[in-house]
Design a protein around this motif. Structure first.
Motif, PDB file in Angstrom:
ATOM      1  N   LEU A 105       0.694  -1.232  -0.061  1.00  0.00           N
ATOM      2  CA  LEU A 105      -0.024   0.133  -0.093  1.00  0.00           C
ATOM      3  C   LEU A 105       0.863   1.467  -0.035  1.00  0.00           C
ATOM      4  N   ASP A 106       1.918   1.274   0.661  1.00  0.00           N
ATOM      5  CA  ASP A 106       2.699   2.414   0.795  1.00  0.00           C
ATOM      6  C   ASP A 106       3.375   2.734  -0.337  1.00  0.00           C
ATOM      7  N   HIS A 107       4.233   1.898  -1.050  1.00  0.00           N
ATOM      8  CA  HIS A 107       4.841   2.340  -2.142  1.00  0.00           C
ATOM      9  C   HIS A 107       4.924   1.293  -3.225  1.00  0.00           C
ATOM     10  N   GLY A 108       3.854   0.369  -3.195  1.00  0.00           N
ATOM     11  CA  GLY A 108       3.869  -0.694  -4.234  1.00  0.00           C
ATOM     12  C   GLY A 108       4.410  -2.007  -4.261  1.00  0.00           C
ATOM     13  N   ASP A 109       5.412  -1.931  -3.266  1.00  0.00           N
ATOM     14  CA  ASP A 109       6.233  -3.392  -2.966  1.00  0.00           C
ATOM     15  C   ASP A 109       6.650  -4.215  -4.327  1.00  0.00           C
ATOM     16  N   GLY A 110       6.801  -3.569  -5.415  1.00  0.00           N
ATOM     17  CA  GLY A 110       7.124  -4.052  -6.537  1.00  0.00           C
ATOM     18  C   GLY A 110       5.990  -4.664  -7.409  1.00  0.00           C
ATOM     19  N   ASP A 111       4.689  -4.137  -6.991  1.00  0.00           N
ATOM     20  CA  ASP A 111       3.637  -4.420  -7.686  1.00  0.00           C
ATOM     21  C   ASP A 111       2.496  -3.600  -8.004  1.00  0.00           C
ATOM     22  N   PRO A 112       2.789  -2.638  -8.933  1.00  0.00           N
ATOM     23  CA  PRO A 112       2.005  -1.504  -9.191  1.00  0.00           C
ATOM     24  C   PRO A 112       0.560  -1.788  -9.000  1.00  0.00           C
ATOM     25  N   GLU A 113       0.020  -2.915  -9.727  1.00  0.00           N
ATOM     26  CA  GLU A 113      -1.313  -3.193 -10.039  1.00  0.00           C
ATOM     27  C   GLU A 113      -1.977  -3.260  -8.454  1.00  0.00           C
ATOM     28  N   LEU A 114      -1.368  -4.073  -7.605  1.00  0.00           N
ATOM     29  CA  LEU A 114      -1.870  -4.234  -6.277  1.00  0.00           C
ATOM     30  C   LEU A 114      -1.927  -3.006  -5.611  1.00  0.00           C
ATOM     31  N   HIS A 115      -0.757  -2.189  -5.910  1.00  0.00           N
ATOM     32  CA  HIS A 115      -0.697  -0.889  -5.138  1.00  0.00           C
ATOM     33  C   HIS A 115      -1.890  -0.017  -5.351  1.00  0.00           C
ATOM     34  N   THR A 116      -2.275   0.041  -6.765  1.00  0.00           N
ATOM     35  CA  THR A 116      -3.440   0.856  -7.342  1.00  0.00           C
ATOM     36  C   THR A 116      -4.706   0.089  -6.858  1.00  0.00           C
ATOM     37  N   ALA A 117      -4.970  -1.261  -6.706  1.00  0.00           N
ATOM     38  CA  ALA A 117      -6.272  -1.836  -5.943  1.00  0.00           C
ATOM     39  C   ALA A 117      -6.410  -1.659  -4.692  1.00  0.00           C
ATOM     40  N   LEU A 118      -5.292  -1.541  -3.826  1.00  0.00           N
ATOM     41  CA  LEU A 118      -5.253  -1.351  -2.279  1.00  0.00           C
ATOM     42  C   LEU A 118      -5.614   0.118  -2.291  1.00  0.00           C
ATOM     43  N   LEU A 119      -5.343   1.231  -3.057  1.00  0.00           N
ATOM     44  CA  LEU A 119      -5.494   2.437  -2.872  1.00  0.00           C
ATOM     45  C   LEU A 119      -6.897   2.749  -3.289  1.00  0.00           C
ATOM     46  N   GLN A 120      -7.527   2.073  -4.249  1.00  0.00           N
ATOM     47  CA  GLN A 120      -9.052   2.258  -4.718  1.00  0.00           C
ATOM     48  C   GLN A 120      -9.692   1.568  -3.640  1.00  0.00           C
ATOM     49  N   ALA A 121      -9.355   0.405  -3.022  1.00  0.00           N
ATOM     50  CA  ALA A 121     -10.158  -0.127  -1.920  1.00  0.00           C
ATOM     51  C   ALA A 121     -10.290   1.088  -0.833  1.00  0.00           C
ATOM     52  N   ALA A 122      -9.204   1.421  -0.345  1.00  0.00           N
ATOM     53  CA  ALA A 122      -8.890   2.534   0.631  1.00  0.00           C
ATOM     54  C   ALA A 122     -10.041   3.682   0.345  1.00  0.00           C
ATOM     55  N   LEU A 123      -9.968   4.089  -0.818  1.00  0.00           N
ATOM     56  CA  LEU A 123     -10.864   5.408  -1.306  1.00  0.00           C
ATOM     57  C   LEU A 123     -12.324   4.873  -1.102  1.00  0.00           C
ATOM     58  N   GLY A 124     -12.542   3.736  -1.745  1.00  0.00           N
ATOM     59  CA  GLY A 124     -13.832   3.193  -1.634  1.00  0.00           C
ATOM     60  C   GLY A 124     -14.282   3.104  -0.050  1.00  0.00           C
ATOM     61  N   GLU A 125     -13.576   2.758   1.010  1.00  0.00           N
ATOM     62  CA  GLU A 125     -13.804   2.524   2.250  1.00  0.00           C
ATOM     63  C   GLU A 125     -13.925   3.914   2.718  1.00  0.00           C
ATOM     64  N   ILE A 126     -13.471   5.000   2.564  1.00  0.00           N
ATOM     65  CA  ILE A 126     -13.696   6.373   2.860  1.00  0.00           C
ATOM     66  C   ILE A 126     -15.169   6.818   2.311  1.00  0.00           C
ATOM     67  N   SER A 127     -15.509   6.387   1.166  1.00  0.00           N
ATOM     68  CA  SER A 127     -16.749   6.874   0.623  1.00  0.00           C
ATOM     69  C   SER A 127     -17.845   6.235   1.187  1.00  0.00           C
ATOM     70  N   ALA A 128     -17.793   5.008   1.597  1.00  0.00           N
ATOM     71  CA  ALA A 128     -18.723   4.046   2.346  1.00  0.00           C
ATOM     72  C   ALA A 128     -18.877   4.483   3.646  1.00  0.00           C
ATOM     73  N   MET A 129     -17.968   4.897   4.281  1.00  0.00           N
ATOM     74  CA  MET A 129     -17.741   5.521   5.666  1.00  0.00           C
ATOM     75  C   MET A 129     -18.832   6.620   5.740  1.00  0.00           C
ATOM     76  N   GLN A 130     -18.782   7.569   4.707  1.00  0.00           N
ATOM     77  CA  GLN A 130     -19.406   8.751   4.507  1.00  0.00           C
ATOM     78  C   GLN A 130     -20.810   8.521   4.344  1.00  0.00           C
ATOM     79  N   ASP A 131     -21.203   7.652   3.494  1.00  0.00           N
ATOM     80  CA  ASP A 131     -22.726   6.972   3.183  1.00  0.00           C
ATOM     81  C   ASP A 131     -23.268   6.521   4.586  1.00  0.00           C
TER      82      ASP A 131
END
Length: 223
Positions: A105-131
């Motif tokens: 999550l912090d810097h990709g750990d050699g897997d940009p696709e996983l890094h992006t997926a985790l960031l999107q999940a984190a943003l989704g959690e923030i949105s869901a929390m607001q809902d």
């Protein structure tokens, strides 16, 4: 995790698959009643629920418990807040999780696709929390319970002929602490839905939705 909207409005997160990604992850088995982590623990790994259900809770200053979320298969849990877990996490049933190093999550750990997926999940959690916060403030007790059952059965229920059913792994008090209600209020709302013929019960935990359209309308406060 935040089951306050319909399944159509917020699709269930996709499992982070792939053979290479699986090799970089660690499968964790968590027996029912055991804790995965506690509030304040340093975040070392982020988890995706594969099977089972977990519960995220916090203790308030007045000693009351708040259920933050329920984690179902596909959900990603354990995002850090100032480097630490912001809630306790325990298993409501026997659960398996796929663990990823926090570095993914912090810097990709050699897997940009996983890094992006985790960031999107984190943003989704923030949105869901607001809902979820909006739902707690705007809906009546009956609407909250109807919303909870509607989304849960849509996303995680099983077909039962013309109906849909789900066995709840959480107690009435868990639901109450998630929706900001008392246990008695949740029980009364469930009883009212049963008497109205919207749902039926097979034991205390098995919910059978007989009139899904009516349940959805009730969750929106429609007459």
């Amino acid at each position: 995790m935040y089951i306050t909207l319909s399944a159509e409005e917020r699709p269930m997160p996709a499992v982070l698959g792939g053979d290479e990604r699986a090799r970089k992850s660690l499968t964790t088995r968590l027996p029912q009643g055991k804790y995965l982590y506690r509030e304040g623990d340093v975040v070392e790994r982020i988890y995706q629920v594969m099977t089972g259900v977990v519960r995220l809770t916090r203790m308030l200053e007045n000693g009351r418990r708040q259920v933050i979320a329920f984690g179902y298969p596909g959900d990603i849990i354990g995002f850090p807040a100032n480097g630490c877990h912001h809630a306790d996490c325990d298993a409501l049933v026997d659960t398996t999780l796929r663990a990823y190093r926090r570095a993914a999550l912090d810097h990709g750990d050699g897997d940009p696709e996983l890094h992006t997926a985790l960031l999107q999940a984190a943003l989704g959690e923030i949105s869901a929390m607001q809902d979820h916060v909006m739902m707690l403030g705007l809906k009546s007790a009956a609407e909250k319970v109807a919303s909870f059952l509607d989304v849960l059965t849509r996303r995680y229920g099983e077909d039962l002929g013309a109906y849909r059913q789900i066995e709840l792994p959480m107690s009435r008090s868990d639901i109450a602490d998630f929706l900001g209600l008392t246990t008695e209020t949740v029980s009364r709302a469930v009883t009212a839905l049963r008497k109205a013929g919207v749902i039926s019960l097979d034991g205390a935990q098995m919910i059978i939705v007989l009139k899904p359209d009516t349940l959805a309308e009730l969750s929106q406060g429609e007459d």
